[in-house]
Design an enzyme around this catalytic site. Structure first.
Site, mmCIF file in Angstrom:
data_model
loop_
_atom_site.group_PDB
_atom_site.id
_atom_site.type_symbol
_atom_site.label_atom_id
_atom_site.label_comp_id
_atom_site.label_asym_id
_atom_site.label_seq_id
_atom_site.Cartn_x
_atom_site.Cartn_y
_atom_site.Cartn_z
ATOM 1 C CG HIS A 134 -2.171 -0.682 1.312
ATOM 2 N ND1 HIS A 134 -1.095 -2.018 2.575
ATOM 3 C CD2 HIS A 134 -3.063 -0.960 1.043
ATOM 4 C CE1 HIS A 134 -2.522 -3.035 2.288
ATOM 5 N NE2 HIS A 134 -3.530 -2.274 1.341
ATOM 6 C CD GLU A 265 -7.747 -8.192 -1.083
ATOM 7 O OE1 GLU A 265 -7.300 -7.727 -1.572
ATOM 8 O OE2 GLU A 265 -7.815 -8.268 -0.122
ATOM 9 C CD GLU A 301 -7.481 -11.574 2.237
ATOM 10 O OE1 GLU A 301 -7.100 -10.435 1.614
ATOM 11 O OE2 GLU A 301 -6.967 -11.857 3.689
ATOM 12 C CG HIS A 304 -10.893 -11.007 2.527
ATOM 13 N ND1 HIS A 304 -10.904 -9.866 1.839
ATOM 14 C CD2 HIS A 304 -10.458 -10.826 3.584
ATOM 15 C CE1 HIS A 304 -9.460 -9.629 2.531
ATOM 16 N NE2 HIS A 304 -9.682 -9.625 3.423
ATOM 17 C CG ASP A 329 -4.428 -10.822 -1.315
ATOM 18 O OD1 ASP A 329 -3.556 -10.949 -2.032
ATOM 19 O OD2 ASP A 329 -4.889 -9.710 -1.296
ATOM 20 C CG ASP A 340 -9.355 -10.526 7.798
ATOM 21 O OD1 ASP A 340 -8.999 -11.916 7.556
ATOM 22 O OD2 ASP A 340 -9.486 -9.643 6.685
ATOM 23 C CG ASP A 342 -4.998 -10.737 6.832
ATOM 24 O OD1 ASP A 342 -5.916 -11.486 6.838
ATOM 25 O OD2 ASP A 342 -5.130 -9.663 7.604
ATOM 26 C CG ASP A 372 -3.407 -9.783 2.849
ATOM 27 O OD1 ASP A 372 -2.834 -9.129 3.684
ATOM 28 O OD2 ASP A 372 -4.185 -9.554 2.033
HETATM 29 C C1 XUL Z 1 -7.578 -6.182 4.118
HETATM 30 C C2 XUL Z 1 -7.523 -6.721 3.444
HETATM 31 C C3 XUL Z 1 -6.291 -5.775 2.313
HETATM 32 C C4 XUL Z 1 -6.147 -5.679 0.685
HETATM 33 C C5 XUL Z 1 -4.955 -4.519 0.914
HETATM 34 O O1 XUL Z 1 -8.374 -7.811 4.748
HETATM 35 O O2 XUL Z 1 -6.980 -7.794 2.890
HETATM 36 O O3 XUL Z 1 -5.528 -5.975 3.115
HETATM 37 O O4 XUL Z 1 -5.692 -7.068 0.893
HETATM 38 O O5 XUL Z 1 -5.772 -3.484 1.241
HETATM 39 CO CO CO Z 2 -6.185 -9.551 1.187
#
Ligand code: XUL
Ligand code: CO
Length: 469
Positions: A134, A265, A301, A304, A329, A340, A342, A372
């Site tokens: 980012h 996304e 993702e 998600h 992702d 989330d 991650d 991610d």
């Molecule tokens: C948030 C997410 C972000 C996007 C990029 O949940 O996945 O990191 O991948 O903004």
């Molecule tokens: Co993401």
């Protein structure tokens, strides 16, 4: 005599300091960091299944060919800068837990450059070719847009230099439109015109630097594009704004000659109660409504996907059959925790299901698999950053090998083919070509006996699937 030794020592110290200064100025930096970031960590190599070395791949063998393509080309793995280099381990209940030796506790430009060097050493040692970012995680924000852009330009110049020396590439860049308080109502879907404009200016710049770095994709994750309550929200107007925003992004992309893929996304909740890009199907419908299907693909993702009540492979397959599978992702959530998290994906059957779709898609280039994913708050050793990515890469490699086994074996495909074989007939072709109207079908029913309905054979399919693990 004593005096003389002292003077020589002083001279040597001065000489060393001078050499460092010359080296630093040759590198064009002033981040005050010399040498390696990940000392004691070698380049990660493939050692095969019998290896007990945590800093080695047991399955991921970059150059090995599977179904006619090298593993590294199936995956195009990428490190997510925001997790690996900006993840602090902090959570709503506690302070940061990571004390990386290169961090000085600031968000200065000097620190941003130092982190960028660490990023390149990391991806080089890990043996991946791509990174994602980012705008605001690689460079500090500014008091004004101009100042923020200047900061970004400085760090991006260093990244460009490091890229050219290492042959590494940007998989995708994106704009962070969710941290700053101005974005509390969203960016493109904010109720405030000035914020819409600010978001546009930020995306313009983020797209330009992604292009400058040779990025292969550009991502839109609708950080705060959604709503908390319909009582105070004009959903139709907000979605129309998002549509016009994305059309303007397409025009700017063409104007600057950026040929990368634009990706959306999907995510259902978090931070808003109802994110507009809920899941793959919702997002595909949005793109159709606003005439954007030619210009956008999806970045799926896994965490998600499960938040939206689907599995990762359902979302990937939905994107694929809509011609929209652009990037993955690669991460996972926790089945007991409802947000989330991650985490790095370690579920081998899930990785296999994902790879069955990816293979059907012929791969996902120019997209790839972006990690991610972040370390748990409690994992605090520098080597944990490597181990996490290694297990993520090995999991995907196992998924690929299993999927290839299933495809080469063919019995799963045969089971599916048989299931639909009643359509492999003259009447089936008429139906599938849209030539069979209801009168014709009614006539056929009268001519035929009660339909014979075969078993779906799910357990047999599971048995075949299981045998490839
Ligand atoms: C948030 C997410 C972000 C996007 C990029 O949940 O996945 O990191 O991948 O903004
Ligand atoms: Co993401």
């Amino acid at each position: 005599m004593k005096m003389k030794t002292g003077k020589i020592l002083l001279l040597l110290v001065c000489l060393k300091a001078f050499c460092y200064a010359v080296q630093a100025s040759k590198r064009g930096d002033s981040d005050g960091w010399e040498g390696e970031f990940f000392t004691g960590i070698p380049k990660i190599k493939y050692e095969g299944r019998s290896s007990k070395n945590p800093l080695a791949f047991k399955w991921y063998n970059a150059e090995e060919e599977v179904l006619g393509k090298k593993m590294k080309d199936w995956f195009r793995f990428s490190v997510a800068f925001w997790h690996t280099f900006r993840g602090t381990g902090g959570d709503p209940f506690g302070a940061p837990t990571k004390n990386w030796p290169w961090e000085d506790g600031t968000n200065s430009l000097k620190m941003a450059k130092r982190r960028m060097r660490a990023n390149f050493e990391f991806i080089d040692k890990l043996g991946v070719d791509f990174w994602c970012f980012h705008d605001r995680d690689i460079a500090p924000d500014g008091q004004t847009l101009e100042e923020a852009n200047e900061n970004l330009d400085e760090v991006v110049a260093l990244a460009k230099d490091l890229q050219s020396k290492s042959n590494k590439k940007v998989l995708w860049g994106t704009a962070q439109l969710f941290m700053h308080s101005r974005y509390m109502h969203g960016g493109a879907t904010s109720s405030e015109l000035q914020v819409y404009a600010y978001a546009a200016a930020q995306v313009k710049k983020a797209m330009e630097v992604t292009h400058y770095l040779g990025g292969e994709n550009y991502v839109f994750w609708g950080g705060r594009e959604g709503y908390q309550s319909l009582l105070n929200t004009d959903m139709e107007r907000e979605l129309n704004h998002l549509g016009t925003f994305l059309h303007a992004a397409v025009r700017h992309k063409k104007k600057i000659g950026f040929n990368g893929t634009l990706l959306i996304e999907p995510k259902p909740q978090e931070p808003t109660k109802h994110q507009y890009d809920w899941d793959a199907a919702t997002t595909a419908n949005f793109l159709r409504k606003y005439g954007l299907t030619e210009e956008f693909k999806l970045n799926i993702e896994c965490n998600h996907a499960t938040l939206s009540g689907h599995s990762c492979h359902h979302e990937i397959e939905t994107a694929r059959i809509n011609g929209m599978l652009g990037n993955i992702d690669a991460n996972t959530g926790d089945p007991q925790v409802g947000w989330d998290t991650d985490q790095f994906l370690i579920d081998i059957p899930e990785a296999t299901m994902i790879m069955l779709s990816v293979i059907k898609n012929g791969g996902i280039a120019p997209g790839g698999f972006n990690f991610d994913a972040k370390l748990r708050r409690e994992s605090t050793d520098v080597e944990d950053l490597f181990i996490a990515h290694i297990v993520g890469m090995d999991t995907m490699a196992r998924g690929l090998k299993n999927a290839a086994k299933l495809i080469e074996d063919g019995s799963l495909a045969e089971l599916v083919r048989k299931r639909y074989q009643s359509f492999d007939t003259k009447l089936g072709a008429q139906i599938e070509n849209g030539e069979a109207d209801f009168e014709l079908l009614e006539k056929k029913v009268k001519e035929m006996d009660e339909p014979k309905v075969a078993s779906a054979k799910q357990e047999l399919a599971e048995l075949i699937f299981q045998s490839a693990m």
